[in-house]
Design a protein around this motif. Structure first.
Motif, PDB file in Angstrom:
ATOM      1  N   ARG A  50      -1.924   2.344  -1.359  1.00 32.51           N
ATOM      2  CA  ARG A  50      -0.709   3.110  -1.692  1.00 32.51           C
ATOM      3  C   ARG A  50      -0.058   2.582  -2.962  1.00 32.51           C
ATOM      4  O   ARG A  50       0.436   3.359  -3.783  1.00 32.51           O
ATOM      5  CB  ARG A  50       0.275   3.043  -0.529  1.00 32.51           C
ATOM      6  CG  ARG A  50       1.557   3.828  -0.752  1.00 32.51           C
ATOM      7  CD  ARG A  50       2.450   3.781   0.465  1.00 32.51           C
ATOM      8  NE  ARG A  50       2.813   2.415   0.818  1.00 32.51           N
ATOM      9  CZ  ARG A  50       3.500   2.088   1.902  1.00 32.51           C
ATOM     10  NH1 ARG A  50       3.877   3.027   2.756  1.00 32.51           N
ATOM     11  NH2 ARG A  50       3.804   0.828   2.163  1.00 32.51           N
ATOM     12  N   GLU A  51      -0.075   1.265  -3.145  1.00 29.23           N
ATOM     13  CA  GLU A  51       0.518   0.689  -4.345  1.00 29.23           C
ATOM     14  C   GLU A  51      -0.259   1.101  -5.601  1.00 29.23           C
ATOM     15  O   GLU A  51       0.345   1.383  -6.644  1.00 29.23           O
ATOM     16  CB  GLU A  51       0.537  -0.837  -4.225  1.00 29.23           C
ATOM     17  CG  GLU A  51       1.504  -1.356  -3.163  1.00 29.23           C
ATOM     18  CD  GLU A  51       1.347  -2.852  -2.941  1.00 29.23           C
ATOM     19  OE1 GLU A  51       0.382  -3.447  -3.512  1.00 29.23           O
ATOM     20  OE2 GLU A  51       2.163  -3.432  -2.204  1.00 29.23           O
ATOM     21  N   PRO A  54      -0.351   5.794  -5.566  1.00 31.04           N
ATOM     22  CA  PRO A  54       0.727   6.394  -4.763  1.00 31.04           C
ATOM     23  C   PRO A  54       0.608   7.903  -4.594  1.00 31.04           C
ATOM     24  O   PRO A  54       1.069   8.456  -3.583  1.00 31.04           O
ATOM     25  CB  PRO A  54       1.999   6.017  -5.543  1.00 31.04           C
ATOM     26  CG  PRO A  54       1.534   5.731  -6.936  1.00 31.04           C
ATOM     27  CD  PRO A  54       0.157   5.145  -6.783  1.00 31.04           C
ATOM     28  N   ASP A  55      -0.008   8.579  -5.550  1.00 28.25           N
ATOM     29  CA  ASP A  55      -0.152  10.035  -5.460  1.00 28.25           C
ATOM     30  C   ASP A  55      -1.398  10.452  -4.681  1.00 28.25           C
ATOM     31  O   ASP A  55      -1.632  11.653  -4.493  1.00 28.25           O
ATOM     32  CB  ASP A  55      -0.223  10.647  -6.858  1.00 28.25           C
ATOM     33  CG  ASP A  55       1.069  10.448  -7.640  1.00 28.25           C
ATOM     34  OD1 ASP A  55       2.128  10.350  -6.985  1.00 28.25           O
ATOM     35  OD2 ASP A  55       1.015  10.387  -8.881  1.00 28.25           O
ATOM     36  N   ASN A  59       0.797  10.771   3.762  1.00 28.06           N
ATOM     37  CA  ASN A  59       1.214  10.328   5.089  1.00 28.06           C
ATOM     38  C   ASN A  59       1.846  11.515   5.806  1.00 28.06           C
ATOM     39  O   ASN A  59       2.950  11.938   5.465  1.00 28.06           O
ATOM     40  CB  ASN A  59       2.206   9.173   4.965  1.00 28.06           C
ATOM     41  CG  ASN A  59       2.510   8.516   6.303  1.00 28.06           C
ATOM     42  OD1 ASN A  59       2.231   9.079   7.355  1.00 28.06           O
ATOM     43  ND2 ASN A  59       3.089   7.333   6.259  1.00 28.06           N
TER      44      ASN A  59
END
Length: 329
Positions: A50-51, A54-55, A59
């Motif tokens: 996710r870091e 992020p795109d 979720n």
């Protein structure tokens, strides 16, 4: 050896971390790789993913049917979605979507069942994913793979990303030792023979492979030769390896951290019964809900330990001796 599997001096690894690391490596190479989860970023080890992307992490919250539906939609749109959730909820709540949205349409959706089997221990039968191999194996055109260690987990992730169809990957929560030989192939319908032996064949998947190897070592000291096969794919199964085992050894013991009603043992038994009948022992959870207890306690309770495998092999050999000579060939 008890449910802890390996001596404390043996190094063990978390396959979920291997899953996440390989997924990051793939996503770095290929912008089509995306992850979809059900509010399980932490338990799926997707925090770093996710870091970095992020795109490319979606979720959907605690909505497993939607989870698989979103994954299918992304696949239709040209992405390669890794749909990750705890095994009991991914398979228990979204079987219809797995069957209809992913498998029926032949979409390259990678379904990642995290922390399967009895890994959640005291959380009880609602959180035990022991039916998943039976359920997923029953769905047409769905590959079902159960990696045994980090090496196989990384290979499974990379194979599934390139596979032109849906896959169910069962990612262990228990830390396990490395058991896969260097440069071992990872192919559907192909098992890995880890030891040689002419008396009994033990076929195992996932967390049970290291236990099978420990059992083989104990039995070797007793003069019993055990052929250990890491079956890896419950579907498609390595039919030729099963038939060779039936022809060349006295019998077969299967062991899986799952119910015995439709998984590895049932698949092997179906082949053996039709092609080359031999004595079998099928180890797993025999169609019952587990009592309350830790994961280690539950594995011991159901005999899913090296000692449990040793007992099953001894029992099979004893029955074979009492029943007369077994013809091979």
């Amino acid at each position: 050896m008890t449910a802890d599997v390996v001596p404390e001096t043996t190094q063990t690894y978390d396959c979920r971390q291997a899953f996440a690391d390989e997924l990051i490596a793939l996503a770095t190479e290929d912008e089509r790789i995306v992850a979809v989860c059900n509010d399980s970023v932490g338990s799926s080890h997707l925090v770093r993913f996710r870091e970095l992307f992020p795109d490319r992490l979606i979720n959907v919250g605690i909505a497993e049917q939607d989870l698989v539906g979103v994954g299918a939609g992304l696949a239709i749109g040209g992405f390669v979605p890794f749909v990750s959730a705890a095994g009991p909820f991914l398979t228990g709540r979204a079987t219809e979507q797995i069957k209809t949205d992913a498998a029926y349409n032949g979409l390259p959706v990678v379904l990642c069942g995290q922390s399967p089997g009895l890994a959640y221990g005291e959380l009880g039968p609602t959180h035990h994913s022991i039916e998943d191999l039976s359920w997923m194996r029953a769905i047409a055109d769905l590959a079902v793979a159960v990696p045994a260690d980090p090496e196989q987990t990384r290979a499974a992730v990379r194979w599934a990303a390139a596979h032109d169809g849906p896959t169910y990957l069962r990612i262990p929560r228990f830390k396990v030792p490395s058991v896969t030989p260097r440069d071992a192939p990872f192919e559907p319908g192909r098992s890995l023979q880890l030891t040689s032996g002419g008396d009994v064949t033990v076929m195992a998947v996932g967390t049970m492979v290291s236990r099978a190897l420990a059992a083989a070592e104990t039995l070797r000291a007793e003069g019993v030769g055990v052929r250990v096969l890491n079956m890896t794919f419950v579907e498609p199964l390595d039919v030729e390896a099963v038939l060779r085992a039936a022809r060349e050894t006295r019998g077969i013991v299967t062991v899986e951290e799952a119910t015995t009603t439709g998984g590895l043992g049932a698949a092997v038994a179906g082949i053996v019964a039709q092609k080359h009948p031999v004595p079998m022992r099928i180890l797993g959870v025999h169609r019952e809900f587990a009592p309350t207890g830790s994961a280690a306690f539950l594995l011991e309770y159901f005999g899913l330990t090296a000692d449990g495998i040793v007992s099953a092999v001894r029992d099979l050999v004893a029955d074979d001796r009492h029943g007369g000579a077994h013809e091979h060939g």
